[in-house]
Design a protein around this motif. Structure first.
Motif, mmCIF file in Angstrom:
data_model
loop_
_atom_site.group_PDB
_atom_site.id
_atom_site.type_symbol
_atom_site.label_atom_id
_atom_site.label_comp_id
_atom_site.label_asym_id
_atom_site.label_seq_id
_atom_site.Cartn_x
_atom_site.Cartn_y
_atom_site.Cartn_z
ATOM 1 N N GLU A 124 -51.165 35.668 145.228
ATOM 2 C CA GLU A 124 -50.154 35.342 146.219
ATOM 3 C C GLU A 124 -48.777 35.366 145.572
ATOM 4 O OE1 GLU A 124 -51.157 31.675 148.154
ATOM 5 O OE2 GLU A 124 -53.044 32.457 148.959
ATOM 6 N N LYS A 175 -44.203 35.889 146.523
ATOM 7 C CA LYS A 175 -43.117 36.053 147.492
ATOM 8 C C LYS A 175 -42.682 37.510 147.582
ATOM 9 C CE LYS A 175 -40.635 31.598 147.401
ATOM 10 N NZ LYS A 175 -39.332 30.994 147.024
ATOM 11 N N LEU A 207 -48.738 35.821 154.846
ATOM 12 C CA LEU A 207 -49.109 34.411 154.952
ATOM 13 C C LEU A 207 -48.099 33.668 155.816
ATOM 14 C CD1 LEU A 207 -50.121 33.842 151.210
ATOM 15 C CD2 LEU A 207 -51.608 34.412 153.139
ATOM 16 N N PRO A 208 -48.451 32.520 156.333
ATOM 17 C CA PRO A 208 -47.545 31.818 157.260
ATOM 18 C C PRO A 208 -46.318 31.202 156.600
ATOM 19 C CG PRO A 208 -49.572 30.570 156.932
ATOM 20 C CD PRO A 208 -49.788 31.901 156.286
ATOM 21 N N GLU A 209 -46.353 30.960 155.279
ATOM 22 C CA GLU A 209 -45.261 30.244 154.626
ATOM 23 C C GLU A 209 -44.045 31.149 154.405
ATOM 24 O OE1 GLU A 209 -48.285 30.480 153.338
ATOM 25 O OE2 GLU A 209 -49.155 28.473 153.529
ATOM 26 N N GLN A 210 -42.864 30.670 154.821
ATOM 27 C CA GLN A 210 -41.599 31.351 154.547
ATOM 28 C C GLN A 210 -40.847 30.538 153.509
ATOM 29 O OE1 GLN A 210 -40.055 34.327 155.660
ATOM 30 N NE2 GLN A 210 -38.546 33.791 154.111
ATOM 31 N N GLY A 211 -40.651 31.111 152.347
ATOM 32 C CA GLY A 211 -39.929 30.419 151.292
ATOM 33 C C GLY A 211 -38.502 30.921 151.170
ATOM 34 N N SER A 212 -37.805 30.425 150.166
ATOM 35 C CA SER A 212 -36.437 30.873 149.904
ATOM 36 C C SER A 212 -36.470 32.232 149.213
ATOM 37 C CB SER A 212 -35.717 29.858 149.020
ATOM 38 O OG SER A 212 -36.409 29.705 147.787
ATOM 39 N N ARG A 258 -40.814 35.526 152.056
ATOM 40 C CA ARG A 258 -42.086 35.328 152.751
ATOM 41 C C ARG A 258 -43.237 35.452 151.757
ATOM 42 N NH1 ARG A 258 -43.092 35.322 158.237
ATOM 43 N NH2 ARG A 258 -45.243 34.603 158.598
ATOM 44 N N TRP A 259 -44.181 34.538 151.844
ATOM 45 C CA TRP A 259 -45.358 34.597 150.984
ATOM 46 C C TRP A 259 -46.357 35.593 151.553
ATOM 47 C CZ3 TRP A 259 -46.207 32.453 146.272
ATOM 48 C CH2 TRP A 259 -45.287 31.491 145.853
ATOM 49 N N LYS A 305 -50.206 37.846 150.416
ATOM 50 C CA LYS A 305 -51.345 37.957 149.510
ATOM 51 C C LYS A 305 -51.615 39.430 149.262
ATOM 52 C CE LYS A 305 -55.982 36.082 148.726
ATOM 53 N NZ LYS A 305 -57.038 35.194 149.287
#
Length: 1018
Positions: A915, A917, A967-972, A903-904, A906
């Motif tokens: 920012e 992960k 933040l809303p972005e979910q990364g690997s 998850r990203w 800040k």
């Protein structure tokens, strides 16, 4: 201690002593006439008590020994090729200690036939195709043993194993079909590196080496240290950089190679191996014309590993450790495999001059004339103290000496510093206060010998990996006790007998409470204190506040934990305390370092082997940079610039008048830039914007300079603010010396020519000095060292001749060449030879979390990368293993905020934000978060603030509060499956566990009769 470990213990010794008289691996200690007397082939020989029979034999003659590697590795006993007769019985010479009156026969038919049979069994696991093998370099143990035994044919036919070659690691590959099952790799992994990844599946139908009990290399707990590859006696484990490169024919297509191998195997029964081996020997000799081994010293951390680098043109084929005084066979992933940066396309190769917002290439004459003219103008207009010089702790001692001389003798300023200001200056200050020298008390060897090691605010398994192996080895095999005080549960914490987490910034309280406990409970070494230490009464009074109860409350620790720690320290025969940036990068860094040394004095842990203070130096030459005068208050050798007699000596030698007052340090220089007092900075090998705290503040200061000159090998973040960029050269492209964390001075040699138009740093500084009127004519770094030694008592006996090859010296080095591996054996470095207890008080750390910034930010290194990653991020294999930045957060914080790995978020501090992960891990707890220093995406020190240690101006990086916005972005997941942290599960063993091999139904000790197998019909 079990038998296997006792064997190892009896043969472990330093392979290369400090000074000229050192012994390398393979050489045995001098044995005097009072040793154990035994007979070897009818000749009386003398051996040391506990020495192996094999070691005694090898002093007299050579016999095969395929699995035995070195005293550090100890006996493995898997190959049976060292069988001899001892008192009439066949015995493995590598696994048996000498005894008085023992009769050893090596040359009987029985012994020779047994050794030949044992080697024939080995060839059943290994196909000899030496001429087309990349390992045919005259150092292959299997090849050389075949020659020594004059093998013509083999009785045990080669039997392929039903396994694929494993290429899943980016740095090395394992070929089970060529593996002879000697167990060297397992022994190295389990008992030297102590990563405990490798084992042998002795019970398998087809035994092989296993990673984590059976997985592929990639994704296992393997940390790519390279020990296994280094000790492999054949081509089963090889560096991928060697494949297809070393041999004249080994780079042929795979199918063509297989056809050639088939032809060789077809003619062997008729011709025998003799002619075939002659061809391979000729091909190996031919390789000497294009493959060159060159001794170098690692340019990463402060441990100071040394080894040979094998090069072919500008290709670096492999790193081969063996003779290094510090590391012997040991390396970490960076030292073994992290050298691709040297030839990276991003290397600076020509000088650059700013034009507006861009840079253009320039000739050396144009660039240096511009710098010389502007420096002269600024000096004339504003005075010499309007100019600063910052020296790299990654370049050589000679580079640093010439640059500080430039600052003092050419510019006329003491505004000179190096990056120890960011990390180690507080440790040095604490030692100067108490014992008189700012360096490690002894050697890494002493750490391994200590009864108790206490690690405070340091993570050596990732920041100083090879040093950590000696602690892990002593702890696992020899009963050393280990205490770790740290915020994170890292590897050393997991291994510790006692691990505890003090509240951030409070270590001084519990350390001082330990000293009071010793005094109150009769554990202080009163006789030692009376004879060798001043200031006890005043110091005792300063401890009134520091009860264990007080420390427990301040540090937020159970008092029972502190009592356990106190009792371990009180009862240990010897204690070493190791510390790093978890101590020094606080506002009380100097005082906490002083408290460590005070505790060691109270417990008598100086003036003898196996004890003392060990501040773990971060860079390869951060010790050396300070040694050679890269400081605002000291000439080389820590000689004060305010001392008239010392200054006159340097003035007479340099034939100039020198400034009398101390100059500005790094922190003060930045403030002076903002104040309009510092107008120019000459900076070498230091990315100050990434490394210094409060990055935006530093960047703003650089924007105000009239001239910023940056000398580096890559275009760093700091270069963006430069007016002139000068391309320097890394260690592989020049000669020089480094001084490691244990004060050990070592030579390195040029392996490559300087790339493009880049130059060795000392050459650049000398040319600049000449353009400003200096008459300097150094032609080789040895001349620079000779000048340094003539002016510096600490280095008085240092010379390139005395440092030839793998010889080393540990300062102070007297004029006759005698050095001091252990400090203070004859007294402390003060006029009266007595140490000084130095009272310190506790102050609450700054940057404590609050309602607005509720998290505590911790920062530090990770194993694969070095600091910001300027070098390691340019190594493809390291980038493959660990490509992304992340912030570690605890499971409880992750649950509270509803996030998972990838998850990203800040991170926001009072001075900046970034920012990144998330990685959820139990390495951290509660509302503490950890951010690795790697900064490919920009400096992480955009978050850290302006607070400093008032004694040294070292930034309080470890006193930073932040908040975390999800933040809303979910990364690997930022950890890739190939990374050892992802799913690695080590398989600890005592070693190879050869007894399991001996239990196999198909094992028979060579030289003994085969059992008759009777089949019973059922």
């Amino acid at each position: 201690m079990n038998t296997v470990n006792a064997d190892i213990a009896s043969t472990t010794q330093s392979p290369l002593k400090s000074g000229n008289g050192g012994k390398r691996i393979g050489e045995q200690p001098d044995v005097d006439s009072s040793g154990i007397r035994l007979s070897i082939d009818g000749k009386i020989a003398t051996a040391a008590p506990g020495e192996l029979v094999l070691a005694a034999i090898l002093r007299e003659k050579e016999i095969p020994h395929v699995c035995y590697h070195s005293p550090l590795m100890g006996p493995i006993r898997t190959c049976d090729t060292c069988l001899v007769e001892v008192d009439g019985k066949l015995q493995r010479a590598c696994g048996m200690p000498v005894a008085t009156g023992m009769e050893v026969i090596t040359d009987s038919d029985r012994a020779k036939n047994a050794r030949a049979e044992a080697f024939d069994v080995i060839l059943g696991n290994h196909m000899l195709y030496c001429t087309v093998c990349d390992n045919n370099n005259e150092n292959c143990t299997v090849h050389n043993t075949a020659l020594a035994l004059d093998v013509q044919h083999q009785k045990h036919p080669y039997k392929p194993k039903p396994y694929e070659v494993d290429y899943s690691n980016p740095f090395y590959r394992y070929d089970p079909g060529q593996c002879i099952l000697c167990g060297r790799c397992v022994q190295a992994c389990q008992t030297v590196e102590v990563n405990e990844t490798l084992s042998i599946g002795w019970e398998l139908d087809h035994p092989r080496v296993l990673w984590d009990g059976g997985t592929k290399i990639g994704g296992s707990s393997c940390v790519s240290c390279g020990h296994c590859v280094t000790v492999c006696p054949c081509n089963a484990l090889m560096e991928r950089s060697m494949l297809g490169e070393a041999g004249f024919m080994s780079g042929l297509p795979h199918e063509a190679l297989n056809q050639m191998i088939d032809v060789i195997k077809a003619i062997e029964p008729e011709m025998g191996y003799g002619p075939i081996m002659q061809v391979s020997q000729t091909e190996a000799k031919m390789r000497e014309e294009r493959i060159r081994p060159t001794k170098t010293v690692c340019t990463y951390c402060g441990v100071g590993c040394s080894y040979d680098v094998w090069t072919k043109g500008r290709k670096l084929l492999k790193v081969e450790p063996l003779h290094g005084a510090v590391n012997q066979i040991s390396t970490c992933v960076k030292g073994k495999f992290g050298w691709d940066f040297v030839n990276h396309k991003d290397r600076l190769q020509r000088p650059l001059i700013r034009e507006g917002n861009n840079f253009r290439e320039a000739s050396w004459d144009e660039a240096l004339e511009l710098v010389a003219r502007k420096l002269s103008e600024i000096k004339r207009q504003h005075g010499p103290d309007a100019i600063g010089v910052v020296i790299s702790s990654k370049t050589s001692n000679e580079d640093g000496y010439v640059m500080q001389k430039f600052g003092r003798a050419v510019i006329g300023t003491n505004n000179i510093d190096n990056c120890s200001r960011y990390c180690q200056a507080p440790a040095t200050a604490g030692l100067f206060r108490t014992v008189g020298y700012g360096g490690d008390s002894g050697s890494i060897e002493d750490i391994g010998k200590s009864a108790l090691v206490v690690i405070v605010g340091a993570n050596p398994a990732e920041a100083h990996p090879v040093l950590a192996t000696r602690i892990k080895r002593a702890h696992k095999l020899f009963g050393q006790k280990l205490i770790v005080a740290d915020l994170r549960r890292h590897e050393m914490a997991e291994r510790a007998d006692i691990f505890f987490r003090p509240r951030p910034g409070t270590d001084l309280a519990w350390l001082s409470a330990m000293s009071r406990y010793m005094l109150d409970n009769g554990f202080a070494k009163t006789e030692f204190l009376s004879r060798w230490v001043n200031g006890l009464d005043e110091y005792r009074k300063s401890l009134d506040l520091f009860t264990l109860d007080y420390a427990a409350k301040v540090c937020e620790l159970p008092i029972e934990t502190l009592e356990r720690v106190a009792k371990e320290i009180a009862t240990a025969e010897t204690v070493c305390i190791l510390w790093a940036m978890g101590i020094t990068q606080h506002v009380d860094g100097s005082d906490a370092s002083t408290a460590i040394s005070n505790l060691l004095l109270i417990t008598g842990n100086y003036m003898k082997p196996g004890c003392g203070a060990y501040p773990l130096r971060g860079h390869n030459n951060v010790q050396g940079a300070s040694d050679v005068g890269a400081m605002p208050n000291n000439f080389p050798g820590y000689q004060s610039v305010t001392d008239d007699a010392i200054r006159k000596r340097f003035e007479d030698a340099w034939k100039v008048q020198l400034p009398k007052e101390p100059g500005l340090d790094n922190y003060e220089m930045v403030n002076a830039m903002h104040a309009g007092k510092l107008h120019a900075l000459y900076l070498a090998g230091e990315d100050m914007i990434s490394a210094d705290s409060h990055s935006s503040h530093v960047a703003g200061a650089f924007e105000k300079l009239d001239l910023l000159v940056v000398q580096d090998i890559f275009f760093s973040e700091t270069c963006r603010y430069a007016d002139v960029v000068l391309p320097g050269a890394p260690a592989l492209e020049k000669d020089g010396t480094f001084t490691n964390t244990e004060r050990r001075i070592q030579r390195f040699y040029q392996a490559f020519p300087e790339l493009g138009d880049s130059k060795a740093d000392w050459k650049i500084t000398q040319e600049l000095a000449r353009k400003m009127g200096a008459q300097w004519n150094y032609e080789h770094p040895s001349e620079i060292m000779a000048e340094l030694a003539s002016l510096t008592p600490l280095y008085a006996g240092v010379s390139y001749d005395r440092l030839e090859n793998y010889n080393t010296l540990q300062w102070p080095v007297h004029s006759d060449g005698k050095d001091e591996p252990i400090l203070y054996l004859d007294g402390f470095a003060f006029p009266d030879k007595k140490a000084r207890l130095y009272p310190v008080g506790f102050h609450e750390p700054t940057g404590q979390p609050d309602a607005q910034f509720d998290l505590f930010l911790n920062t530090g290194r990770e194993l694969e990368h070095f600091h910001e990653g300027n070098m390691t991020l340019r190594v493809p294999g390291i980038h493959e293993e660990n490509p992304e930045r992340y912030v570690e957060i605890s499971p409880e914080l992750a649950q509270e905020r509803g996030v998972e790995s990838g998850r990203w978020v800040k991170l926001i501090s009072p001075v900046g934000s970034l920012e990144v992960k998330v990685l959820v891990t139990d390495h951290v707890i509660g509302k503490q978060v950890f951010l690795p220093l790697t900064s490919q995406e920009g400096p992480i020190n955009i978050l850290t603030g302006p607070h400093v240690d008032p004694v040294t101006d070292t930034p309080a990086y470890k006193e930073t509060k932040v908040r975390m916005n999800v933040l809303p972005e979910q990364g690997s997941n930022p950890l890739h499956p190939i990374n050892f942290r992802f799913s690695g599960k080590p398989t600890p063993q005592t070693g190879v566990e050869v007894e399991r091999k001996w239990k196999r139904s198909d094992y028979r000790m060579p030289g003994t009769e085969a059992l008759v197998q009777i089949e019973i019909n059922k």
